[in-house]
Motif scaffolding. Structure first.
Motif, PDB file in Angstrom:
ATOM      1  N   LYS A 122     -22.286  -3.101  -4.599  1.00  0.00           N
ATOM      2  CA  LYS A 122     -21.833  -1.777  -4.200  1.00  0.00           C
ATOM      3  C   LYS A 122     -22.773  -1.206  -3.141  1.00  0.00           C
ATOM      4  O   LYS A 122     -23.887  -1.705  -2.935  1.00  0.00           O
ATOM      5  N   THR A 123     -22.346  -0.143  -2.455  1.00  0.00           N
ATOM      6  CA  THR A 123     -23.241   0.612  -1.576  1.00  0.00           C
ATOM      7  C   THR A 123     -23.496   1.974  -2.212  1.00  0.00           C
ATOM      8  O   THR A 123     -22.613   2.574  -2.832  1.00  0.00           O
ATOM      9  N   ASN A 124     -24.714   2.441  -2.050  1.00  0.00           N
ATOM     10  CA  ASN A 124     -25.161   3.641  -2.744  1.00  0.00           C
ATOM     11  C   ASN A 124     -24.475   4.898  -2.227  1.00  0.00           C
ATOM     12  O   ASN A 124     -24.085   4.985  -1.055  1.00  0.00           O
ATOM     13  N   THR A 125     -24.355   5.885  -3.111  1.00  0.00           N
ATOM     14  CA  THR A 125     -23.681   7.142  -2.798  1.00  0.00           C
ATOM     15  C   THR A 125     -24.347   8.274  -3.558  1.00  0.00           C
ATOM     16  O   THR A 125     -25.002   8.034  -4.587  1.00  0.00           O
ATOM     17  N   PRO A 126     -24.245   9.523  -3.111  1.00  0.00           N
ATOM     18  CA  PRO A 126     -24.758  10.639  -3.908  1.00  0.00           C
ATOM     19  C   PRO A 126     -23.998  10.773  -5.225  1.00  0.00           C
ATOM     20  O   PRO A 126     -22.882  10.235  -5.368  1.00  0.00           O
ATOM     21  N   GLU A 127     -24.562  11.482  -6.159  1.00  0.00           N
ATOM     22  CA  GLU A 127     -23.914  11.702  -7.453  1.00  0.00           C
ATOM     23  C   GLU A 127     -22.548  12.340  -7.264  1.00  0.00           C
ATOM     24  O   GLU A 127     -22.415  13.388  -6.624  1.00  0.00           O
ATOM     25  N   PHE A 128     -21.516  11.681  -7.781  1.00  0.00           N
ATOM     26  CA  PHE A 128     -20.115  12.084  -7.647  1.00  0.00           C
ATOM     27  C   PHE A 128     -19.672  12.154  -6.183  1.00  0.00           C
ATOM     28  O   PHE A 128     -18.638  12.742  -5.874  1.00  0.00           O
ATOM     29  N   GLY A 129     -20.459  11.581  -5.278  1.00  0.00           N
ATOM     30  CA  GLY A 129     -20.118  11.619  -3.866  1.00  0.00           C
ATOM     31  C   GLY A 129     -20.304  12.973  -3.224  1.00  0.00           C
ATOM     32  O   GLY A 129     -19.804  13.206  -2.113  1.00  0.00           O
ATOM     33  N   LEU A 130     -21.039  13.867  -3.875  1.00  0.00           N
ATOM     34  CA  LEU A 130     -21.174  15.243  -3.395  1.00  0.00           C
ATOM     35  C   LEU A 130     -22.438  15.409  -2.567  1.00  0.00           C
ATOM     36  O   LEU A 130     -23.547  15.120  -3.024  1.00  0.00           O
ATOM     37  N   GLY A 131     -22.279  15.902  -1.353  1.00  0.00           N
ATOM     38  CA  GLY A 131     -23.412  16.150  -0.478  1.00  0.00           C
ATOM     39  C   GLY A 131     -23.590  15.036   0.532  1.00  0.00           C
ATOM     40  O   GLY A 131     -23.400  13.858   0.237  1.00  0.00           O
TER      41      GLY A 131
END
Length: 476
Positions: A122-131
């Motif tokens: 996977k590629t990293n993302t902010p928590e819940f994709g927020l911000g």
């Protein structure tokens, strides 16, 4: 040229032409990930090397039989950690989802696998994709490809950094509030938000109202972006608002008539948007490249008050984001494991009425009609991709821009909401760097369903911007 330096298009040709094997490709990328990823934390949930090499051997055996699965045959691909890939955790960057392992691929992943890709993680993302800053308590912070002390942007920050650092040949992402565009601009790659409905999402709980976010492609070249979009796009009956025009995006991008293209430069919306110094200047350098190709570029006023558009955005956003957070709060004990910005989104929506939401929908409709009026005299619109340069990785979000207070955790990205609200295709193209070597991008916005023309314009721009595009990150 090494395998990882090849564009995705060139890599596909090399694989199908027998110049490299799928095993050699996988070995090269796994070696690159091992060497570079620990410092930048772009790829997460990396799968076993033995498992991935066995899959590569299977792809080689298929080619030996004369069978190709498609353009992505044998290509390593890491999926943004908001989308499901069978057997690999989908954490959403949340400790609450750390151990969730889906048993079904999302539609976009199904299509990429059907085209032959091998999912490495996977590629990293902010928590819940927020911000628009990629950090979370599960995997940590993804760091900018050009300066590891700086933010990678987000929420497709892991995808953009993986591309820039040659950890992947091409990348997928998603865009709700600039999440394909901001990290692309901050890592000197291309990121495209397709027309709403171009890349349908499934499974989803709601197929009618939740329509601000969309999945889409990222690449180091415009041709790679177009080829990946061709894999991702297409009507699906389970997504009733998906586009069914049959565009395949695999044609020749060259030959676009720049001399008959009119581009409206919206800039900082006549001073409405706070901007850090140098951003408008470097974007205008990019616009001069388009002028050198024959495009007519002229300043353009938005022509309607901007603050009501922001308020419309807030209503839509809090309604849709709160619905995402609400299931996690059914258990009150979970609250302590949810970041403050997500809780704020939820609290903002608690008193929202259906009447208020429908009023915001009417306002959004009016704004869309206004955007159509701008396209009566212009073929494309242009805006910066961000209002600040990549900030310190330890900072949660910019509190001020040039002395102007940001009253929400996402207002510093207000510049990206116009394409989103109108559902228009938009691509971030690299335009240059500041004195510290930090990258910036320019948004080019196309007409409704004008994805192909937008890609052709971006391709023409790419040929005139090689001085920017050949400037590689220090780790490369």
């Amino acid at each position: 040229m090494s395998i990882v330096e090849l564009s995705a298009h060139a890599l596909s040709r090399a694989i199908h032409g027998g110049q490299v094997s799928c095993r050699e490709v996988m070995q090269a990328y796994l070696h690159r990930i091992e060497a570079v990823n620990p410092r930048h934390q772009a790829i997460v949930s990396l799968q076993s090397g033995d498992l991935l090499l066995r899959q590569a051997d299977e792809r080689d055996a298929q080619l030996a039989r004369g069978a190709s699965m498609g353009w992505m045959h044998g290509m390593p691909q890491a999926i943004k950690d908001l989308a499901n890939a069978t057997g690999i955790p989908t954490t959403l960057g949340s400790p609450l989802m750390r151990h969730f392992v889906p048993q079904e691929d999302g539609l976009m992943v199904q299509r990429m696998k059907a085209a032959g890709c091998i999912v490495v993680g996977k590629t990293n993302t902010p928590e819940f994709g927020l911000g628009s800053h990629t950090f979370n308590d599960v995997f940590g912070t993804t760091r900018n490809a050009y300066d590891a002390t700086r933010s990678a942007g987000g929420s497709s920050g892991g995808a953009a950094v993986a591309l820039a650092l040659r950890l992947l040949p091409v990348a997928d992402g998603s865009d709700f509030m600039g999440s394909l565009r901001n990290p692309a601009g901050w890592n000197n790659v291309f990121g495209m938000r397709p027309s709403q409905g171009r890349v349908p999402m499934w499974p989803v709980q709601d197929a009618w109202v939740n329509q601000l976010g969309t999945e889409g492609p990222m690449g180091r070249t415009v041709q790679d972006v177009a080829q990946l979009l061709a894999v991702q796009a297409g009507f699906d009956p389970r997504a009733p608002l998906s586009i069914a025009d049959g565009e395949d995006f695999t044609g020749a991008l060259a030959g676009f008539d720049c001399k008959n293209s009119r581009i409206g430069w919206l800039g900082d919306l006549s001073g409405y948007l706070a901007m850090e110094p140098g951003i408008l200047d470097v974007c205008e350098q990019g616009l001069r490249r388009l002028e050198s190709l024959g495009c007519a570029v002229a300043p353009l006023a938005l022509g309607t008050p901007a603050e009501p558009i922001w308020q419309t955005w807030l209503v839509w956003r809090k309604a849709l984001v709160a619905a995402r957070i609400a299931p996690f709060l059914l258990n009150p004990k979970n609250r302590a494991q949810i970041k403050p910005e997500a809780l704020w989104e939820y609290e903002q929506a608690r008193n929202l009425t259906g009447t208020e939401f429908l009023r915001a929908s009417v306002q959004r409709t009016s704004f869309y009609q206004h955007m159509l009026s701008l396209f009566e005299t212009h073929d494309f619109l242009a805006l910066p991709v961000a209002q600040v340069w990549p900030f310190a990785a330890e900072q949660r979000w910019p509190r001020h821009i040039n002395g102007v207070e940001m009253d929400t955790y996402h207002r510093w990205m207000e510049v990206v909401i116009y394409a989103t609200l109108a559902g228009l295709p938009c691509i971030s193209v690299p335009v240059g760097f500041d004195a510290r070597g930090l990258p910036m991008g320019l948004q080019l916005i196309g007409r409704p369903h004008g994805d192909w023309a937008l890609l052709q314009l971006a391709y023409a721009y790419e040929q005139a911007a090689q001085d920017v595009l050949t400037r590689q990150p220090p780790a490369v």
